[in-house]
Design a protein around this motif. Structure first.
Motif, PDB file in Angstrom:
ATOM      1  N   VAL A 112      -6.133   4.264  -1.640  1.00 30.87           N
ATOM      2  CA  VAL A 112      -4.925   3.525  -1.267  1.00 30.87           C
ATOM      3  C   VAL A 112      -4.305   4.132  -0.002  1.00 30.87           C
ATOM      4  O   VAL A 112      -3.844   3.411   0.888  1.00 30.87           O
ATOM      5  CB  VAL A 112      -3.902   3.531  -2.416  1.00 30.87           C
ATOM      6  CG1 VAL A 112      -2.614   2.825  -2.004  1.00 30.87           C
ATOM      7  CG2 VAL A 112      -4.494   2.869  -3.643  1.00 30.87           C
ATOM      8  N   LEU A 149       2.168   1.777  -3.455  1.00 30.99           N
ATOM      9  CA  LEU A 149       1.138   2.284  -4.368  1.00 30.99           C
ATOM     10  C   LEU A 149       0.806   3.750  -4.101  1.00 30.99           C
ATOM     11  O   LEU A 149       0.433   4.480  -5.019  1.00 30.99           O
ATOM     12  CB  LEU A 149      -0.130   1.428  -4.251  1.00 30.99           C
ATOM     13  CG  LEU A 149      -0.013  -0.002  -4.807  1.00 30.99           C
ATOM     14  CD1 LEU A 149      -1.277  -0.790  -4.530  1.00 30.99           C
ATOM     15  CD2 LEU A 149       0.283   0.030  -6.301  1.00 30.99           C
ATOM     16  N   ALA A 153       0.836  -1.208   0.000  1.00 30.16           N
ATOM     17  CA  ALA A 153       0.000   0.000   0.000  1.00 30.16           C
ATOM     18  C   ALA A 153       0.866   1.251   0.000  1.00 30.16           C
ATOM     19  O   ALA A 153       0.573   2.220  -0.715  1.00 30.16           O
ATOM     20  CB  ALA A 153      -0.923  -0.010   1.221  1.00 30.16           C
ATOM     21  N   HIS A 206      -3.714   2.296   3.540  1.00 34.53           N
ATOM     22  CA  HIS A 206      -2.411   2.309   4.216  1.00 34.53           C
ATOM     23  C   HIS A 206      -2.593   2.579   5.711  1.00 34.53           C
ATOM     24  O   HIS A 206      -1.999   1.904   6.557  1.00 34.53           O
ATOM     25  CB  HIS A 206      -1.549   3.401   3.568  1.00 34.53           C
ATOM     26  CG  HIS A 206      -0.108   3.376   3.968  1.00 34.53           C
ATOM     27  ND1 HIS A 206       0.716   2.303   3.752  1.00 34.53           N
ATOM     28  CD2 HIS A 206       0.668   4.319   4.572  1.00 34.53           C
ATOM     29  CE1 HIS A 206       1.929   2.563   4.195  1.00 34.53           C
ATOM     30  NE2 HIS A 206       1.928   3.784   4.706  1.00 34.53           N
TER      31      HIS A 206
END
Length: 303
Positions: A277, A267, A264, A281
């Motif tokens: 995202v 990304l 995460a 996280h």
């Protein structure tokens, strides 16, 4: 034996835990969307009125976060008193209830101080971590509520001294990782490095140019050490604790979550801070910290 609490306490505990999770994610959403001053320099009112008259995206996010925090605070207060009265004979209950309320109030006060007077980035970075402690306390309290009448071997734990030391140490260290990640957000350093895993993959030995790159790369190094440490503990547990399913599966799940957390984080950089995202996280580190705190609870019960 019938215990002096009803099944409604379980549902209430679940609701309080989910509510605390919403507070954490709501705070992350406020930070990631720069909505912290959606209600201006006003607290607890919003732009001069109890209910905002003009609704913008920033106002909606900030005001909703305040409403959720207020409602969940009442839930946690009720859960604390209810669990004390019903399960006060269990040694951890009063301590966890007190921790939950204390750190929930503390994070609210820090949030209010930020709105009214402003705070430095290094102080603001504490906000998420303080909320995280409150979440962990509520989560553990809820797990104890469910443990009481369930045939669950969480009270028949044996840990070696080595595993105890690693469990306590890596949990404390996880807080350093959380703080460094919050500092990345509050200093707007999330996208200062265009590449991953290095700041600039074409310059592998380049020294960070400025404070923001130091913050970002410091966080990445802290995460790397954290991942290696979790992997080491998990391998040790898989080899030696197959018969103790709570410890075994706890660390296996921790290893899975930490891998997802790294993905995460990668990304977040590669997708340029895509909101979903970024919130994922935050969710993953919240769940991981809660799990590690549960491992600390098992350490305290270990024979």
């Amino acid at each position: 034996m019938q215990h002096k609490y009803s099944r409604f306490l379980k549902w209430f505990a679940v609701a309080a835990t989910i509510g605390m999770l919403l507070i954490l994610l709501g705070g992350a959403l406020v930070t990631k969307t720069d909505s912290g001053l959606g209600c201006g320099r006003n607290w607890p009112d919003c732009n001069g009125s109890l209910i905002p008259k003009e609704i913008t995206t920033e106002v909606l996010i900030e005001f909703s976060h305040r409403v959720v925090t207020g409602a969940v605070s009442i839930f946690i207060l009720v859960l604390t008193v209810w669990s004390w009265r019903s399960l006060g004979h269990i040694r951890e209950v009063k301590f966890l209830g007190s921790m939950a309320m204390f750190f929930l109030i503390l994070q609210a006060l820090i949030g209010a101080a930020q709105v009214l007077w402003g705070q430095g980035d290094f102080i603001l970075a504490l906000h998420f971590g303080i909320s995280l402690i409150s979440f962990a306390a509520v989560l553990l309290l809820s797990l104890i509520v469910f443990e009481v009448d369930t045939k669950f071997d969480a009270d028949k734990i044996y840990m070696s001294k080595k595993l105890k030391i690693h469990t306590i140490s890596v949990t404390l260290y996880s807080y350093v990782v959380v703080y460094s990640g919050a500092l990345v957000r509050h200093t707007d350093a999330s996208l200062v490095c265009p590449d991953w895993p290095l700041c600039r993959n074409d310059q592998p030995f380049a020294i960070p140019y400025n404070l923001y790159e130091w913050v970002q790369m410091g966080h990445r190094f802290a995460v790397l050490l954290f991942v290696v440490w979790i992997a080491y503990i998990t391998i040790y547990v898989v080899k030696n604790y197959k018969q103790q399913r709570v410890i075994y599966w706890g660390w296996v799940i921790a290893a899975i979550i930490v891998v997802l957390q790294v993905l995460a984080g990668m990304l977040v950089v590669l997708l340029k801070l895509q909101l979903f995202v970024a919130l994922m996280h935050s969710l993953l580190i919240t769940l991981l910290f809660g799990l590690l705190c549960y491992m600390i609870l098992l350490v305290s019960r270990s024979k």
